[in-house]
Write a protein that holds these residues in place. Structure first.
Motif, PDB file in Angstrom:
ATOM      1  N   THR A  68       0.978  -1.088  -0.286  1.00  0.00           N
ATOM      2  CA  THR A  68      -0.430  -0.242  -0.047  1.00  0.00           C
ATOM      3  C   THR A  68       1.085   1.816  -0.341  1.00  0.00           C
ATOM      4  O   THR A  68       1.770   1.311   0.579  1.00  0.00           O
ATOM      5  CB  THR A  68      -0.933   0.078   1.256  1.00  0.00           C
ATOM      6  N   ILE A  69       0.763   2.573  -0.641  1.00  0.00           N
ATOM      7  CA  ILE A  69       1.310   3.467  -1.340  1.00  0.00           C
ATOM      8  C   ILE A  69       0.332   4.646  -0.546  1.00  0.00           C
ATOM      9  O   ILE A  69       0.757   5.060  -0.144  1.00  0.00           O
ATOM     10  CB  ILE A  69       2.208   3.122  -1.772  1.00  0.00           C
ATOM     11  N   ASP A  70      -0.692   4.088  -0.424  1.00  0.00           N
ATOM     12  CA  ASP A  70      -1.178   5.751  -0.143  1.00  0.00           C
ATOM     13  C   ASP A  70      -3.283   5.239   0.460  1.00  0.00           C
ATOM     14  O   ASP A  70      -3.294   4.465  -0.294  1.00  0.00           O
ATOM     15  CB  ASP A  70      -1.315   6.880  -1.244  1.00  0.00           C
ATOM     16  N   PHE A  71      -3.320   6.126   0.819  1.00  0.00           N
ATOM     17  CA  PHE A  71      -5.136   6.095   1.327  1.00  0.00           C
ATOM     18  C   PHE A  71      -5.888   7.462  -0.078  1.00  0.00           C
ATOM     19  O   PHE A  71      -4.930   8.358   0.586  1.00  0.00           O
ATOM     20  CB  PHE A  71      -5.188   5.761   2.707  1.00  0.00           C
ATOM     21  N   ALA A  72      -7.028   7.346   0.260  1.00  0.00           N
ATOM     22  CA  ALA A  72      -7.685   8.276  -0.164  1.00  0.00           C
ATOM     23  C   ALA A  72      -9.130   8.284   0.860  1.00  0.00           C
ATOM     24  O   ALA A  72      -9.483   6.963   0.697  1.00  0.00           O
ATOM     25  CB  ALA A  72      -8.130   8.797  -1.445  1.00  0.00           C
TER      26      ALA A  72
END
Lengths: 190, 190
Positions: A68-72
């Motif tokens: 996982t590199i990011d969330f939004a």
């Protein structure tokens, strides 16, 4: 699409009438928790505005693990922006980690929207300028903080994520094993 | 300011006359190699367009070492974008690593320019959209590549940097010691 209208209104004034005119450029999609909006390797030409819910952005590493590199969350635009700009296959997956609804802008629709309603350039300039500034800051933190410090930074600055996002995804995002994350949490409580 | 005019022309058509009208919003600065355009902690409200030369963007870590997080060469905009947007003191230094000339846009000038010449929103939207896409990709690489792989990726994709940038700055950017970089280079030649 009230949430998008409000978000645009943060950057410029848009009337009900004008918003109802531009609404036709956007579409809507809802997914249940754990369903994919996008899978790595698929054709892809969309930007998503999160109306409600939360997604993670990830790719599969050489060793087969999901990274996982990011969330939004609500009121963020997300995409694989490099693939979007180059019309290439996606290098990321985007998956709902809660029941999530998004507003979709396709690449075609974006281009037409900006030609027909050039004031929307102001909105997207502001969106991308803010996203780039946040990203530059994140790169600084990746150099600056130890992994343990990164956890505390994340916890203190984004408490909402810690509540909403499963532990194993936070661990992946921070480059930990879930066991290491659990140790740090125990240490910080005791 | 021919280089800036050409850069704008990549994204939209701008006539000589219009460009000469907007030229008053920009100013010019030149620095010799090793001189600073900006020092960490200073008041700062500028964006730089690199006309010629090369700069590194860095900050001082807790251990006192300078950490380079990025470079910028001709035709790139650079700044501390978070400090710029929040009108905070700079968290980065920007230093010429060759004799360098930049075109400056202050925050005030940017706001006035965009009000008086709204077509420039298109230009800056495109600039920030591209920068954000590149930054998202870079974050992926930071998760994906070992430090050794990162060097080869950097060498193969940005050969110009390897030629132009001093070894100790490339090492800092990649999170190496200069000695480790030297070892990798030797290994890759033999």
């Amino acid at each position: 699409m009230e949430s998008l209208k409000n978000h645009i209104n943060n950057y410029l004034e848009i009337s009900e009438t004008t918003f109802s005119e531009i609404a036709r450029f956007f579409s809507y999609q809802g997914k249940k928790k754990k369903e994919y909006f996008l899978r790595e390797g698929e054709e892809f030409n969309k930007m998503f505005f999160i109306e409600s819910g939360c997604v993670n952005i990830s790719f599969i590493k050489d060793n087969g693990q999901e990274q996982t590199i990011d969330f939004a969350i609500e009121n963020w635009w997300t995409s694989d922006f490099l693939s979007f700009s180059k019309s290439e296959k996606s290098r990321f997956s985007i998956r709902a980690i809660e029941d999530t609804s998004v507003i979709i802008l396709t690449k075609d629709a974006k281009e037409k929207l900006l030609v027909e309603y050039p004031f929307m350039e102001t909105y997207f300039r502001a969106v991308f300028e803010k996203a780039y500034a946040a990203s530059q800051n994140r790169i600084k933190l990746l150099y600056e903080l130890s992994r343990e410090e990164a956890y505390f930074h994340f916890r203190d600055n984004f408490p909402e994520f810690i509540q909403r996002v499963p532990q194993y995804l936070i661990a992946s995002f921070l480059g930990f094993t879930p066991e290491y994350l659990s140790e740090i949490r125990k240490k910080s409580i005791s």
